[in-house]
Design a protein around this motif. Structure first.
Motif, mmCIF file in Angstrom:
data_model
loop_
_atom_site.group_PDB
_atom_site.id
_atom_site.type_symbol
_atom_site.label_atom_id
_atom_site.label_comp_id
_atom_site.label_asym_id
_atom_site.label_seq_id
_atom_site.Cartn_x
_atom_site.Cartn_y
_atom_site.Cartn_z
ATOM 1 N N ARG A 3 36.818 30.365 41.198
ATOM 2 C CA ARG A 3 38.014 30.768 41.951
ATOM 3 C C ARG A 3 38.949 29.598 42.133
ATOM 4 O O ARG A 3 38.522 28.472 42.387
ATOM 5 N N THR A 20 40.043 34.884 40.237
ATOM 6 C CA THR A 20 38.620 34.783 39.960
ATOM 7 C C THR A 20 38.453 34.865 38.452
ATOM 8 O O THR A 20 38.890 35.855 37.834
ATOM 9 N N SER A 25 42.722 38.103 41.912
ATOM 10 C CA SER A 25 41.749 38.836 42.724
ATOM 11 C C SER A 25 42.160 38.931 44.186
ATOM 12 O O SER A 25 41.507 39.626 44.966
ATOM 13 N N LEU A 71 43.949 42.352 36.834
ATOM 14 C CA LEU A 71 43.309 42.152 38.137
ATOM 15 C C LEU A 71 41.791 42.094 38.024
ATOM 16 O O LEU A 71 41.193 42.703 37.140
ATOM 17 N N HIS A 72 41.205 41.399 38.964
ATOM 18 C CA HIS A 72 39.758 41.375 39.169
ATOM 19 C C HIS A 72 39.557 41.756 40.639
ATOM 20 O O HIS A 72 39.667 40.910 41.522
ATOM 21 N N GLN A 73 39.309 43.038 40.890
ATOM 22 C CA GLN A 73 39.169 43.490 42.275
ATOM 23 C C GLN A 73 37.712 43.756 42.592
ATOM 24 O O GLN A 73 37.070 44.584 41.943
ATOM 25 N N GLU A 74 37.224 43.056 43.595
ATOM 26 C CA GLU A 74 35.848 43.234 44.028
ATOM 27 C C GLU A 74 35.826 44.225 45.185
ATOM 28 O O GLU A 74 36.529 44.047 46.172
ATOM 29 N N ARG A 80 37.617 50.791 44.719
ATOM 30 C CA ARG A 80 38.355 50.553 43.474
ATOM 31 C C ARG A 80 39.071 51.818 43.008
ATOM 32 O O ARG A 80 40.182 51.752 42.477
#
Length: 176
Positions: A3, A20, A25, A71-74, A80
């Protein structure tokens, strides 16, 4: 996971962007309610943020209505799914939590949709500000209701161009 983060000025105040593994993110507003601790953001490094910064600049200049930043969405699978549905809300329009839940095939889940909406880690680009109460009321927003009001007014063209001043209450809020 690697990160990094950067910060940029905007009409909404200083935004913190987090990447990330090279993908956006997080995009956090100054008073973001669910902002993670800064020590989780990694070192400061602007390199992975070129496209996001360019697109945010174009958005605030009134030249961009749809973002295409990878995007990198956790989050959970449901979160999501909600965040993906937020991206489908057209610029300048709103949907109620109930409408969003119905569109997801879960008409009784408006409260769960609201909770997932509030946990969206990528504000503005994933436009959680476009979700309102069933009666059109401006319910909570992780960046503050005044910021939500300002973003909606900006998108509806009822305010000065954000580049001409702050998105603070001194320059707008003429929702009619």
């Amino acid at each position: 996971m690697h990160r990094v983060h950067t910060q940029t000025d905007s009409p909404c105040g200083t935004l913190t962007l987090v990447a990330t593994d090279g993908l956006l993110s997080g995009l956090y507003l100054p008073r973001h309610r669910h902002r993670p601790p800064e020590e989780t953001f990694g070192a400061r490094d602007e390199r992975p943020f070129g496209a996001a910064l360019d697109q945010l600049g174009a958005y605030f200049a009134g030249e961009l209505t749809t973002f295409d930043v990878p995007l990198h969405q956790e989050g959970t699978s449901f979160q999501r799914t909600v965040w993906d549905a937020l991206v489908a809300i057209p610029y300048g329009e709103t949907r109620s939590y109930g409408q969003l839940a119905a569109a997801l095939g879960k008409p009784g889940a408006s409260r769960a949709v609201g909770l997932a909406n509030g946990r969206n880690p990528v504000s503005i680009i994933v436009p959680c500000h476009r979700v309102v109460g069933a009666n059109g009321s401006l319910t909570g927003y992780a960046g503050g209701v005044e910021t939500k009001k300002a973003l909606l007014a900006f998108e509806r063209g009822r305010t000065r161009t954000p580049g001409s001043g702050s998105l603070g209450e001194d320059t707008l809020f003429a929702l009619s």
